[in-house]
Design a protein around this motif. Structure first.
Motif: not given
Length: 133
Positions: A75-93
Motif C-alpha cells: 500500500s502507499a501508506e506502507n511504502w511511505q512508512k518503510w521509506i521514512d523509517k527504513g525496515i529491518g530484517m525482522a520487520s521485513l519478515g
C-alpha cells in the motif's frame, strides 16, 4: 517534488542506488542482474521499474511492460512508512508474512535465505529514503 515511483522519482532512486556501496557494490560481487518493479498492491501493473546489471542501476523509470524478475507491491501508506523509517530484517519478515509486502514476481524465500541478497534488499529501503519526494 517527485511522486513516489514516478519517472523522476525512479531516476533519483537509480542515482542513490549507485551511490550506496552496501547496495550496488555488494550486488556487484555476486554479479546480480535483475529488473525490479515497484507498485501498489491493488493495481494491475507496477508503477515503476529499475534495471540492475552487475549490481549497478543502469535504467529506471515508469513501467512499460518490461519482463520482470521481481515485482514488489504494498500500500502507499506502507511504502511511505518503510521509506521514512527504513525496515529491518525482522520487520521485513513480518511485512511479508502479514501480507503488507507482496512479491507478485520473485522468490522471497530464496532471497531472504541468501545474506548476499537479503542485506542489500533491506538496504534498498534505506536508499529509497534518500530520494527527495
Amino acid at each position: 517534488m517527485a511522486e513516489l515511483f514516478s519517472d523522476a522519482w525512479m531516476k533519483s532512486y537509480m542515482t542513490e542506488w549507485n551511490n550506496e556501496p552496501e547496495l550496488s557494490d555488494a550486488l556487484a560481487k555476486i554479479n546480480f542482474n535483475s529488473r525490479i518493479a515497484y507498485g501498489f498492491d491493488k493495481e494491475d501493473q507496477p508503477r515503476a521499474v529499475i534495471t540492475i546489471e552487475n549490481g549497478k542501476a543502469t535504467a529506471a523509470g515508469s513501467y512499460n511492460g518490461e519482463e520482470l524478475n521481481w515485482d514488489l507491491r504494498a500500500s502507499a501508506e506502507n511504502w511511505q512508512k518503510w521509506i521514512d523509517k527504513g525496515i529491518g530484517m525482522a520487520s521485513l519478515g513480518m511485512a511479508y508474512v502479514g501480507g503488507k509486502l507482496k512479491f507478485k514476481t520473485g522468490d522471497y524465500g530464496a532471497m531472504i535465505k541468501d545474506p548476499r541478497m537479503a542485506s542489500p534488499f533491506v538496504k534498498s529501503f534505506t536508499v529509497m529514503g534518500r530520494v527527495k519526494a
